[in-house]
Design a protein around this motif. Structure first.
Motif, PDB file in Angstrom:
ATOM      1  N   UNK A 251       0.845  -1.194   0.000  1.00 20.54           N
ATOM      2  CA  UNK A 251       0.000   0.000   0.000  1.00 20.54           C
ATOM      3  C   UNK A 251       0.880   1.244   0.000  1.00 20.54           C
ATOM      4  N   UNK A 252       0.391   2.308  -0.634  1.00 20.28           N
ATOM      5  CA  UNK A 252       1.154   3.550  -0.701  1.00 20.28           C
ATOM      6  C   UNK A 252       0.497   4.626   0.160  1.00 20.28           C
ATOM      7  N   UNK A 253       1.316   5.277   0.978  1.00 20.92           N
ATOM      8  CA  UNK A 253       0.846   6.393   1.790  1.00 20.92           C
ATOM      9  C   UNK A 253       1.550   7.651   1.302  1.00 20.92           C
ATOM     10  N   UNK A 254       0.779   8.682   1.036  1.00 26.17           N
ATOM     11  CA  UNK A 254       1.326   9.921   0.487  1.00 26.17           C
ATOM     12  C   UNK A 254       2.312  10.578   1.444  1.00 26.17           C
ATOM     13  N   UNK A 255       3.402  11.088   0.857  1.00 20.81           N
ATOM     14  CA  UNK A 255       4.350  11.928   1.589  1.00 20.81           C
ATOM     15  C   UNK A 255       4.513  13.229   0.809  1.00 20.81           C
ATOM     16  N   UNK A 256       4.966  14.276   1.472  1.00 18.74           N
ATOM     17  CA  UNK A 256       5.072  15.595   0.855  1.00 18.74           C
ATOM     18  C   UNK A 256       6.523  15.936   0.531  1.00 18.74           C
ATOM     19  N   UNK A 257       6.720  16.505  -0.645  1.00 17.37           N
ATOM     20  CA  UNK A 257       8.072  16.834  -1.094  1.00 17.37           C
ATOM     21  C   UNK A 257       8.552  18.128  -0.447  1.00 17.37           C
ATOM     22  N   UNK A 258       9.813  18.127  -0.003  1.00 14.30           N
ATOM     23  CA  UNK A 258      10.461  19.324   0.517  1.00 14.30           C
ATOM     24  C   UNK A 258      11.148  20.023  -0.655  1.00 14.30           C
ATOM     25  N   UNK A 259      11.033  21.331  -0.716  1.00 11.53           N
ATOM     26  CA  UNK A 259      11.547  22.090  -1.864  1.00 11.53           C
ATOM     27  C   UNK A 259      13.055  21.937  -2.036  1.00 11.53           C
ATOM     28  N   UNK A 260      13.452  21.727  -3.269  1.00 12.00           N
ATOM     29  CA  UNK A 260      14.870  21.617  -3.657  1.00 12.00           C
ATOM     30  C   UNK A 260      15.338  23.037  -3.983  1.00 12.00           C
ATOM     31  N   UNK A 261      16.198  23.604  -3.155  1.00 13.91           N
ATOM     32  CA  UNK A 261      16.532  25.021  -3.272  1.00 13.91           C
ATOM     33  C   UNK A 261      17.736  25.300  -4.165  1.00 13.91           C
ATOM     34  N   UNK A 262      18.760  24.451  -4.090  1.00  9.26           N
ATOM     35  CA  UNK A 262      19.935  24.688  -4.930  1.00  9.26           C
ATOM     36  C   UNK A 262      20.653  23.374  -5.207  1.00  9.26           C
ATOM     37  N   UNK A 263      21.480  23.398  -6.253  1.00  4.32           N
ATOM     38  CA  UNK A 263      22.126  22.179  -6.694  1.00  4.32           C
ATOM     39  C   UNK A 263      23.378  22.500  -7.496  1.00  4.32           C
ATOM     40  N   UNK A 264      24.438  21.715  -7.286  1.00  4.28           N
ATOM     41  CA  UNK A 264      25.639  21.791  -8.119  1.00  4.28           C
ATOM     42  C   UNK A 264      26.030  20.357  -8.462  1.00  4.28           C
ATOM     43  N   UNK A 265      27.213  20.178  -9.028  1.00  7.74           N
ATOM     44  CA  UNK A 265      27.684  18.833  -9.334  1.00  7.74           C
ATOM     45  C   UNK A 265      28.042  18.046  -8.077  1.00  7.74           C
ATOM     46  N   UNK A 266      28.209  18.756  -6.948  1.00  6.12           N
ATOM     47  CA  UNK A 266      28.659  18.068  -5.729  1.00  6.12           C
ATOM     48  C   UNK A 266      27.845  18.406  -4.486  1.00  6.12           C
ATOM     49  N   UNK A 267      26.758  19.166  -4.636  1.00  3.26           N
ATOM     50  CA  UNK A 267      25.937  19.511  -3.475  1.00  3.26           C
ATOM     51  C   UNK A 267      24.461  19.577  -3.850  1.00  3.26           C
ATOM     52  N   UNK A 268      23.633  19.417  -2.843  1.00  2.00           N
ATOM     53  CA  UNK A 268      22.191  19.640  -2.992  1.00  2.00           C
ATOM     54  C   UNK A 268      21.675  20.195  -1.674  1.00  2.00           C
ATOM     55  N   UNK A 269      20.709  21.095  -1.775  1.00  2.00           N
ATOM     56  CA  UNK A 269      20.213  21.787  -0.597  1.00  2.00           C
ATOM     57  C   UNK A 269      18.694  21.865  -0.659  1.00  2.00           C
ATOM     58  N   UNK A 270      18.030  21.463   0.434  1.00  2.00           N
ATOM     59  CA  UNK A 270      16.569  21.447   0.523  1.00  2.00           C
ATOM     60  C   UNK A 270      16.134  22.201   1.778  1.00  2.00           C
ATOM     61  N   UNK A 271      15.005  22.883   1.693  1.00  2.00           N
ATOM     62  CA  UNK A 271      14.509  23.537   2.910  1.00  2.00           C
ATOM     63  C   UNK A 271      13.008  23.753   2.839  1.00  2.00           C
ATOM     64  N   UNK A 272      12.418  23.814   4.024  1.00  2.00           N
ATOM     65  CA  UNK A 272      10.997  24.111   4.190  1.00  2.00           C
ATOM     66  C   UNK A 272      10.893  25.156   5.284  1.00  2.00           C
ATOM     67  N   UNK A 273      10.194  26.235   4.993  1.00  2.00           N
ATOM     68  CA  UNK A 273      10.066  27.307   5.965  1.00  2.00           C
ATOM     69  C   UNK A 273      10.270  28.645   5.285  1.00  2.00           C
ATOM     70  N   UNK A 274      10.720  29.641   6.041  1.00  2.00           N
ATOM     71  CA  UNK A 274      10.965  30.964   5.474  1.00  2.00           C
ATOM     72  C   UNK A 274      12.354  31.451   5.904  1.00  2.00           C
ATOM     73  N   UNK A 275      12.664  32.686   5.606  1.00  2.00           N
ATOM     74  CA  UNK A 275      14.013  33.191   5.901  1.00  2.00           C
ATOM     75  C   UNK A 275      14.273  33.302   7.399  1.00  2.00           C
ATOM     76  N   UNK A 276      13.213  33.292   8.206  1.00  2.00           N
ATOM     77  CA  UNK A 276      13.380  33.425   9.650  1.00  2.00           C
ATOM     78  C   UNK A 276      13.405  32.069  10.358  1.00  2.00           C
ATOM     79  N   UNK A 277      12.584  31.143   9.882  1.00  2.00           N
ATOM     80  CA  UNK A 277      12.474  29.835  10.521  1.00  2.00           C
ATOM     81  C   UNK A 277      12.588  28.743   9.467  1.00  2.00           C
ATOM     82  N   UNK A 278      13.508  27.806   9.661  1.00  2.00           N
ATOM     83  CA  UNK A 278      13.649  26.658   8.780  1.00  2.00           C
ATOM     84  C   UNK A 278      13.075  25.433   9.484  1.00  2.00           C
ATOM     85  N   UNK A 279      11.870  25.057   9.055  1.00  2.00           N
ATOM     86  CA  UNK A 279      11.247  23.891   9.674  1.00  2.00           C
ATOM     87  C   UNK A 279      12.039  22.631   9.341  1.00  2.00           C
ATOM     88  N   UNK A 280      12.459  22.504   8.085  1.00  2.00           N
ATOM     89  CA  UNK A 280      13.292  21.377   7.650  1.00  2.00           C
ATOM     90  C   UNK A 280      14.445  21.926   6.828  1.00  2.00           C
TER      91      UNK A 280
END
Length: 202
Positions: free
Chosen positions: A73-102
């Protein structure tokens, strides 16, 4: 004479420890053997996960679940925004400039002309930690983005982060490797602690 014997014993112990560590990494986890084949511990496969919420949430986005003969069975999950990416890094965040929930950051390094994951950072509000070296340093040939903008905004990527609807679990997903040696790896964070990982050759 006694001092020389003690020094020799210490040296033997150190050499044995180094050889044992290298041997276990080569044959037990996601590194390559001499034939350059990707090998993994089968206990970490999606197919060996016990039935339950975690398996059903992973089935919502991973590839191995669609290849398996059994029904999950599949249970839905929510995607966290992919903010930046290079050949050697990836960065994701959820929240705003003041508070980063994830907050999730992944980076790689080159070792002996091979690329591997160096660190994965997970943060929630003011709390954060780096995942153990033992669950990231054996992950080779990471693929962060297929395409990204001049400002490192991801356009196409198989590197993703998901959060469960009850916000208790975060899944860090990567589809790595090339050609016939592609594999997916998922690190599971539960209740803001590292829980486990899932690895499958695709």
């Amino acid at each position: 004479m006694t001092t020389i014997i003690q020094i020799n014993r210490v040296l033997i112990i150190i050499i044995f420890a180094v050889i044992s560590t290298s041997f276990s990494k080569q044959f037990c986890y996601g590194q390559r053997n001499q034939d350059n084949k990707i090998i993994y511990n089968k206990d970490e496969s999606f197919l060996n996960l016990p039935d339950g919420v975690i398996k059903s949430e992973i089935a919502f986005f991973n590839l191995k679940s669609s290849d398996s003969s059994g029904y999950t069975a599949k249970i839905k999950v929510n995607k966290i925004a992919h903010k930046s990416c290079t050949d050697s890094t990836a960065f994701f965040s959820k929240g705003n400039i003041y508070i980063k929930e994830i907050l999730v950051g992944i980076s790689s390094e080159n070792i002996d002309q091979k690329s591997r994951i160096k660190t994965i950072y997970y943060g929630k509000y003011k709390y954060g930690f780096v995942l153990p070296d033992s669950v990231v340093n054996d992950i080779y040939d990471p693929v962060f983005c297929h395409e990204y903008s001049k400002r490192n905004k991801p356009i196409k990527s198989d590197c993703k982060v998901y959060q469960s609807e009850d916000k208790r679990r975060v899944y860090i997903y990567m589809l790595n490797g090339k050609g016939e040696e592609r594999y997916e790896v998922i690190w599971i964070i539960q209740d803001d602690q590292y829980y486990s990982r899932v690895i499958d050759v695709i």
